[in-house]
Design a protein around this motif. Structure first.
Motif, PDB file in Angstrom:
ATOM      1  N   UNK A 599      20.271  -3.755  -0.946  1.00  0.00           N
ATOM      2  CA  UNK A 599      21.363  -2.593  -0.523  1.00  0.00           C
ATOM      3  C   UNK A 599      20.846  -1.417  -0.965  1.00  0.00           C
ATOM      4  N   UNK A 600      20.838  -0.360  -0.598  1.00  0.00           N
ATOM      5  CA  UNK A 600      20.360   0.929  -0.899  1.00  0.00           C
ATOM      6  C   UNK A 600      21.644   2.127  -0.717  1.00  0.00           C
ATOM      7  N   UNK A 601      22.014   2.745  -1.653  1.00  0.00           N
ATOM      8  CA  UNK A 601      23.027   3.846  -1.676  1.00  0.00           C
ATOM      9  C   UNK A 601      22.567   4.993  -1.770  1.00  0.00           C
ATOM     10  N   UNK A 602      22.370   5.710  -0.685  1.00  0.00           N
ATOM     11  CA  UNK A 602      21.872   7.349  -0.889  1.00  0.00           C
ATOM     12  C   UNK A 602      20.669   7.569  -1.425  1.00  0.00           C
ATOM     13  N   UNK A 603      19.500   6.797  -1.232  1.00  0.00           N
ATOM     14  CA  UNK A 603      18.349   6.956  -1.846  1.00  0.00           C
ATOM     15  C   UNK A 603      17.269   6.725  -0.435  1.00  0.00           C
ATOM     16  N   UNK A 604      16.018   7.343  -0.779  1.00  0.00           N
ATOM     17  CA  UNK A 604      14.945   7.142  -0.035  1.00  0.00           C
ATOM     18  C   UNK A 604      13.850   6.335  -0.869  1.00  0.00           C
ATOM     19  N   UNK A 605      13.997   5.043  -0.747  1.00  0.00           N
ATOM     20  CA  UNK A 605      12.877   4.425  -1.916  1.00  0.00           C
ATOM     21  C   UNK A 605      11.627   4.691  -1.356  1.00  0.00           C
ATOM     22  N   UNK A 606      11.193   4.736  -0.022  1.00  0.00           N
ATOM     23  CA  UNK A 606       9.794   5.056   0.263  1.00  0.00           C
ATOM     24  C   UNK A 606       9.467   6.494  -0.149  1.00  0.00           C
ATOM     25  N   UNK A 607      10.262   7.335   0.060  1.00  0.00           N
ATOM     26  CA  UNK A 607       9.727   8.746  -0.375  1.00  0.00           C
ATOM     27  C   UNK A 607       9.814   8.874  -1.793  1.00  0.00           C
ATOM     28  N   UNK A 608      10.564   8.248  -2.486  1.00  0.00           N
ATOM     29  CA  UNK A 608      10.762   8.460  -4.078  1.00  0.00           C
ATOM     30  C   UNK A 608       9.753   7.658  -4.762  1.00  0.00           C
ATOM     31  N   UNK A 609       9.635   6.389  -4.421  1.00  0.00           N
ATOM     32  CA  UNK A 609       8.711   5.831  -5.602  1.00  0.00           C
ATOM     33  C   UNK A 609       7.078   5.940  -5.449  1.00  0.00           C
ATOM     34  N   UNK A 610       6.562   5.949  -6.533  1.00  0.00           N
ATOM     35  CA  UNK A 610       5.197   6.240  -6.508  1.00  0.00           C
ATOM     36  C   UNK A 610       4.178   5.180  -5.585  1.00  0.00           C
ATOM     37  N   UNK A 611       3.226   5.359  -5.500  1.00  0.00           N
ATOM     38  CA  UNK A 611       2.141   4.412  -4.610  1.00  0.00           C
ATOM     39  C   UNK A 611       2.992   3.868  -3.418  1.00  0.00           C
ATOM     40  N   UNK A 612       3.138   4.979  -2.640  1.00  0.00           N
ATOM     41  CA  UNK A 612       3.978   4.609  -1.429  1.00  0.00           C
ATOM     42  C   UNK A 612       3.552   3.645  -0.477  1.00  0.00           C
ATOM     43  N   UNK A 613       2.159   3.313  -0.415  1.00  0.00           N
ATOM     44  CA  UNK A 613       1.431   2.569   0.318  1.00  0.00           C
ATOM     45  C   UNK A 613       2.035   1.037  -0.090  1.00  0.00           C
ATOM     46  N   UNK A 614       2.028   0.711  -1.179  1.00  0.00           N
ATOM     47  CA  UNK A 614       2.377  -0.570  -1.982  1.00  0.00           C
ATOM     48  C   UNK A 614       3.953  -0.668  -1.561  1.00  0.00           C
ATOM     49  N   UNK A 615       4.740   0.374  -1.640  1.00  0.00           N
ATOM     50  CA  UNK A 615       6.388   0.363  -1.503  1.00  0.00           C
ATOM     51  C   UNK A 615       6.449   0.106  -0.339  1.00  0.00           C
ATOM     52  N   UNK A 616       5.625   0.551   0.770  1.00  0.00           N
ATOM     53  CA  UNK A 616       5.954   0.409   2.249  1.00  0.00           C
ATOM     54  C   UNK A 616       5.572  -1.070   2.604  1.00  0.00           C
ATOM     55  N   UNK A 617       4.563  -1.672   2.084  1.00  0.00           N
ATOM     56  CA  UNK A 617       4.188  -3.174   2.276  1.00  0.00           C
ATOM     57  C   UNK A 617       5.424  -4.074   1.661  1.00  0.00           C
TER      58      UNK A 617
END
Length: 886
Positions: A599-617
Motif C-alpha cells: 500500500x503506497x500513500x502519496x508516493x511514486x515509487x517507480x519515478x523516485x527509486x533508483x534503477x527504475x528498470x528493476x523497480x518496475x519488474x
C-alpha cells in the motif's frame, strides 16, 4: 522600552523601538501610506503618512517615537497635504481601475480624502506574458515598493526604475516580465498598493471573500499561507504576515503552484483495475476489495508478505495512523517512508551522536549566526525562503558564508568560500577541515574538555587527511580548505545547513557524523546562532521520520525492540517484534517474490527509486498494489486499486517542518469529488479488516491527542495551543512549558558528553571510467517539486516545461553538444534522453540532471548503490556517458 505619547489628545504607552507610523497603526489610527511596507526599509518619499508632531509636519514612517510627543493624525494641515499628494497621483490614474477595485490601499485613501482619478487605460502598458502575474503599468504610481521588495527582501533586482524625473517608469529587467530574472515569488504583488501588479487568479475568479491560514504543502521550510476563498473555491494564496518561519515571504511553489487541486486529471472516485483497464467503483467496493485481498495474502503468506510505504506530503496524524495500521492490522513492521529514503542519514546521524534526530536550533538562529556553512544544498531553489534569507545576510556582509557543493549554485555566488569538491569526496574534505582545526589549535578546548569524548581516536584518523592530500582527492585547493576551516572555527557562532547533496551517498550517514564532529570540536552546539540544520525536502519529512513509519522505530523515533510493551499497552494488541523491511528492501523482496502486497500513500515509487528498470519488474510481480493519491503516476501502471486522496487544503492536521516546528494544517475547502483525507481512508480500511474498534477516531485532533500520549516531547502541544500561539517546536513537554528551541544546551540527549565519530573515506563504486567518463548528480529545480506530480499541473510547467541536464562548456564542446540539444545519458543500469543545458555551474567531468518529468525519468540511470548505515540510495554519484541524439 515604553514611552508615552499623546495622539489626538489621548495619552498612550507604546514601544519606544517603533516608528511613529507603526505605533499609530498598532493603536488603531488610520494613517495612509504608499511607499511604506513593514517588510521594507522606510523611504518617506510619498509623504502620504505625514502627521503633526508638536505642531510640525513629519513623515511618520521615518520618525521614531519619543517620550512626550504630541501627535495629530487628522489636522487640516495634515489632510491638505494628503489630498494634494493624492490629486497629483490621480491625474493620470485610470478611472475604471478605481471603480473595480475599491479595496486597494491607494483607492481607499483616494476615497477617504475625496479624490477621484481622471485618467484612462493604455493597452501598451499591460503585460500578460507571465503565467501568474498580470502587469498593468497604467496603475503604477511609482511608489517603488516593488523595486525595494525585490532588492531588499528577495535580492533579485528584477524591478528597476528607467528614465528620470517625470518620465521615470518602473520596468522589469527583461523584454517582458515572463523573460526577466523574476523567480515568481509574488512579493511585488503583495506590496503593490494599486494592483499594477496583480495575481492572474484574482482577475479571473474575483477577490476572496474569506481567508484561511494553513501550512505550505511543499518543502520542509514550513511557510504559513493565507489562502483566499471565493464561492467555495481557492482563488489566491498570500504569505502569512505573522509567521515567524517565512516572515511574509513565499516562493513560487507556495505562492502560486496550488492549482493542481483543480487539475482535470485529478482522480476523484475510487478505481479498480479490471483486465488492464481502470473502472470507477464506490468506496465500499474499493475498500472491500482491498480488505479481501489483504486477508487472503496474509492468510496464505503471513505478515512478512505485505508492506506500507508513506509519502511525506500527508499530515503527522496520517503518518501515525499509517504506521499503526501496518503494525496493528497487518501485523508487520514492513513500513517505511520517503523521509527515510532521502534524509535518514540526517536523523540517524544526529540521533546516534547527540540523541535527537532533528535540527539542534531553529531558523530564528540564522540572524544570530556569524558564519553559515551550506553543504550539498541548492538552498535558494530548493528552500527559497531560507536560502534568500541567508543570501541577503551574506550580500549585506552580516554573515560569512561557506558553500560546499560540486555545482556553482546561486547561493555559491554569494559565498566567501565555495568548496567545489568532486562528487562523492565529502568525507575527505571534512576530515581535512577537522585536521586544520585540530592541528592549528582552533578547537574549543573548554567545550571539548567538558562535553566531548574520543578526541585522541579522532585525531589518529584525521591526522593523515591533510589539506594537500584532500586537494588531490577532492579537487579543492588546500589553501581554501584551510581558510574555510579557520573561518568556521573562529568566526562563531557558526551554523551548518545541509541538504540531500550531503546525505545521498554511500557514506551519507558518516558525512553527517563529520558535520557533527566539526560542530563539537568548535563548540558550535547548544548555543544560539550555532548548531546543525538538515534542510528537509518535503513539507512533512521531519514529522514522517518521527511518527513511526520506519521498519525499526516506533512513534517518537524510539527503537522497536525496547518499546514494544509500551505500545502494545497503548494500542491494545500484541505487536510483531521482528524488524521490518525498508523501502529499498521491499522492492528487492517483491523482485524475489517474497513481498506480495504493498500500500503506497502519496508516493511514486517507480519515478523516485533508483534503477527504475528493476523497480518496475519488482512491482509488476505484486499480487496487490494499492495507491492512495490525487493523481495517476508512473506507479499506477502496476497498481490494482487507486483510492483518491484529499489535498492538504481539504483536511485538518499538522505538519512538522525542518526546525522541529509543529504547525496547523487547516481545511480551506471541502474535498473535491469523492476524495477523502488519508486518515479517513485508513480508518475505513481498518474497519473492513475487522479492526474498527482499534481505530475509533472522529477527527485528526483525536489522533494528535493519542500521539501526545505516546510521545512525551509533544505532550504540551495541543491544537488549542497551536491556534493561540502558532507553530511550536518540539520538545514542548508541558502544557504551560515554553518550547525548547535550542537543543543540547547543558547536556546532550544522549547524556552529558557526546563522542566524536571518526570516519575513513571509502570511494563510491561509481567511479568514472573510459566507458562512463562523467559523474552524474541528480536534484530539483526552483519550479518543480520532487516527482512533479503537483507542480507539473500548475503554471510552473509553463515556466519550466521539461527536465534538463547541465553540462560544462568544455565537455559540450568536446562532445559536439549545443545548448538545447537532446542527449542520451547512459550508465551501467539504464539510459534516459533529456535536453542539454550548457552551464558554467558544473565543472568538467560532472553533469547535473533534474528529476521531475516522467518523459525523461533520469532514475533509469541512477545507481542502486546505497548508504552503508542508513540504506538510502546514492542519487548524487553515478558514472555515465553522454551522447548527442538527433
Amino acid at each position: 522600552m515604553a514611552v508615552r505619547i499623546k495622539v489626538n489628545g489621548v495619552e498612550h504607552e507604546v514601544d519606544g523601538n517603533l516608528s511613529l507610523l507603526e505605533a499609530l497603526r498598532r493603536l488603531g489610527y488610520y494613517v495612509p501610506s504608499l511607499c511604506y511596507d513593514d517588510r521594507l526599509g522606510p523611504q518617506g518619499s510619498c509623504r502620504l503618512c505625514v502627521v503633526e508632531v508638536n505642531g510640525r509636519l513629519v513623515t511618520s514612517c521615518t520618525t521614531k517615537v519619543q517620550d512626550g510627543m504630541e501627535v495629530r493624525t487628522d489636522s487640516e494641515q495634515v489632510n491638505q497635504v494628503r489630498r494634494e499628494v493624492l490629486r497629483l497621483l490621480a491625474r493620470s490614474y485610470p478611472r475604471d481601475a478605481y471603480a473595480r477595485y475599491p479595496f486597494k490601499e491607494f483607492h481607499v485613501a483616494m476615497s477617504k480624502y475625496g479624490v477621484e482619478p481622471q485618467g484612462t487605460e493604455r493597452q501598451d502598458l499591460v503585460d500578460l506574458s507571465h503565467p501568474y502575474i498580470v502587469v498593468d503599468m497604467n496603475r503604477c504610481i511609482k511608489c517603488f515598493r516593488c523595486v525595494k521588495a525585490c532588492d531588499e527582501v528577495q535580492g533579485y533586482h528584477v524591478w528597476r526604475a528607467w528614465g528620470r524625473g517625470g518620465r521615470i517608469m518602473i520596468r522589469p529587467d527583461g523584454p517582458d516580465f515572463a523573460h526577466s530574472s523574476c523567480v515568481s515569488c509574488g512579493l511585488c504583488v503583495d506590496v503593490c498598493p494599486t494592483g499594477a501588479l496583480e495575481d492572474r487568479s484574482v482577475l479571473i475568479y474575483g477577490w476572496p471573500d474569506s481567508w484561511v491560514k494553513t501550512t505550505c504543502p511543499y518543502c520542509g521550510v514550513g511557510c504559513e499561507l493565507d489562502v483566499g476563498v471565493k464561492d467555495g473555491r481557492i482563488v489566491d494564496v498570500r504569505p502569512s504576515r505573522t509567521s515567524v518561519v517565512n516572515r511574509g515571504n513565499l516562493c513560487v511553489k507556495g505562492r502560486y503552484a496550488w492549482d493542481y487541486i483543480y487539475s482535470q486529471d485529478r482522480v476523484l472516485r475510487p478505481l479498480i483495475k479490471v483486465n488492464g483497464e481502470w473502472r470507477e467503483v464506490s468506496w465500499d467496493e474499493a475498500i472491500g476489495f482491498v480488505a479481501s485481498r489483504l486477508k487472503e495474502i496474509l492468510a496464505k503468506y503471513g505478515p512478512g508478505s505485505v508492506g506500507v510505504l508513506v509519502g511525506a506530503r500527508v499530515t503527522n496524524e496520517e503518518e501515525y495512523l499509517a504506521g499503526r495500521f501496518a503494525r496493528v492490522v497487518l501485523g508487520t513492521n514492513n513500513v517505511d517512508s520517503c523521509a527515510r529514503v532521502c534524509h535518514e542519514p540526517s536523523a540517524q546521524g544526529l540521533e546516534d551522536m547527540l540523541g535527537t534526530g532533528g535540527a539542534t536550533n531553529t531558523f530564528e538562529d540564522i540572524d544570530l549566526a556569524r558564519t553559515i556553512m551550506v553543504v550539498g544544498s541548492n538552498t535558494t531553489e530548493n528552500h527559497p525562503v531560507i536560502g534568500n534569507r541567508i543570501k541577503l545576510l551574506a550580500e549585506q556582509g552580516k554573515v560569512k558564508l561557506i558553500v560546499v557543493d560540486p555545482r556553482r549554485t546561486e547561493i555559491a555566488e554569494y559565498a566567501d568560500y565555495h568548496l567545489a569538491l568532486r562528487p562523492g569526496t565529502d568525507v575527505v574534505l571534512f576530515n581535512a577541515m577537522a585536521n586544520v582545526i585540530i592541528s592549528e589549535g582552533l578547537i574549543d578546548r573548554e567545550f571539548v574538555a567538558e562535553r566531548v569524548d574520543g578526541l585522541e581516536e579522532f585525531e589518529d584518523v584525521v591526522r593523515n587527511y591533510t589539506p594537500e592530500f584532500a586537494e588531490r582527492i577532492t579537487g579543492v585547493k588546500a589553501n581554501l580548505i584551510r581558510e574555510a576551516a579557520r573561518l568556521y572555527a573562529t568566526n562563531r557562532p557558526s551554523m551548518i545547513f545541509w541538504g540531500l547533496g550531503a546525505t545521498e551517498h554511500i557514506q551519507g550517514t558518516e558525512i553527517i557524523y563529520q558535520l557533527i564532529d566539526l560542530a563539537l570540536l568548535t563548540g558550535n552546539v547548544g548555543r544560539p546562532g550555532s548548531g546543525l540544520m538538515p534542510l528537509r525536502g518535503k513539507n512533512n519529512v521531519q514529522g514522517t521520520a518521527i511518527m513511526g513509519d520506519h521498519p525499526k522505530k516506533l512513534p517518537g523515533s524510539v527503537p522497536l525492540a525496547q518499546n514494544l510493551e509500551r505500545f502494545e499497552k497503548l494500542w491494545g494488541v500484541r505487536l510483531n517484534p521482528n524488524p521490518g523491511l525498508d523501502g529499498i528492501e521491499m522492492v528487492d523482496a517483491a523482485m524475489r517474490g517474497d513481498l506480495k502486497a504493498l500500500i503506497v500513500f502519496g508516493e511514486d515509487v517507480v519515478m523516485s527509486h533508483p534503477y527504475r528498470e528493476m523497480t518496475e519488474r519488482a512491482l509488476s510481480k505484486l499480487e496487490l498494489l494499492v495507491l492512495v493519491d490525487m493523481f495517476h503516476n508512473e506507479t499506477s501502471r502496476y497498481a490494482h486499486v487507486f483510492l483518491p486522496a484529499a489535498s492538504s487544503f481539504e483536511k485538518e492536521g499538522t505538519f512538522t517542518n525542518a526546525e522541529r516546528r509543529i504547525q496547523r494544517v487547516r481545511k480551506v475547502i471541502e474535498p473535491l469529488g469523492e476524495s477523502l483525507p488519508d486518515w479517513q481512508i485508513i480508518i475505513r480500511l481498518a474497519k473492513a479488516m475487522g479492526y474498527g474498534d482499534y481505530f475509533r477516531y472522529s477527527s485528526p485532533e483525536d489522533v494528535w491527542n493519542e500521539i501526545r500520549s505516546a510521545w512525551p516531547a509533544v505532550y504540551g502541544i495541543t491544537y488549542e495551543r497551536l491556534e493561540r500561539e502558532g507553530g511550536l517546536p518540539y520538545p514542548t513537554p508541558g502544557l504551560d512549558a515554553p518550547p525548547v528551541k535550542v537543543l543540547h544546551v547543558n547536556q546532550f540527549t544522549v547524556g552529558r558528553r557526546a563522542r566524536l565519530r571518526p570516519v575513513a573515506y571509502i570511494p563510491s563504486p561509481e567511479q568514472p571510467t573510459e566507458e562512463y567518463p562523467f559523474t552524474l548528480i541528480t536534484g530539483r529545480t526552483l519550479y518543480h517539486f520532487n516527482m512533479g506530480s503537483m507542480t507539473r499541473r500548475t503554471g510552473d510547467q509553463v515556466i519550466e516545461p521539461e527536465d534538463f541536464i547541465e553540462i560544462s562548456e568544455d565537455d559540450a564542446r568536446a562532445l559536439g553538444i549545443g545548448d538545447g540539444d537532446m542527449v542520451r545519458v547512459t550508465s551501467r543500469w539504464g539510459s534516459a534522453v533529456v535536453r542539454a543545458r550548457i552551464s558554467r555551474r558544473v565543472s568538467r567531468g560532472t553533469a547535473f540532471a533534474t528529476v521531475h518529468h516522467p518523459e525523461a525519468s533520469i532514475n533509469y540511470v541512477v545507481s542502486p548503490a546505497v548508504d552503508r548505515i542508513s540504506h538510502i540510495p546514492e542519487y548524487k554519484v553515478t558514472a555515465v556517458r553522454i551522447e548527442r541524439v538527433s
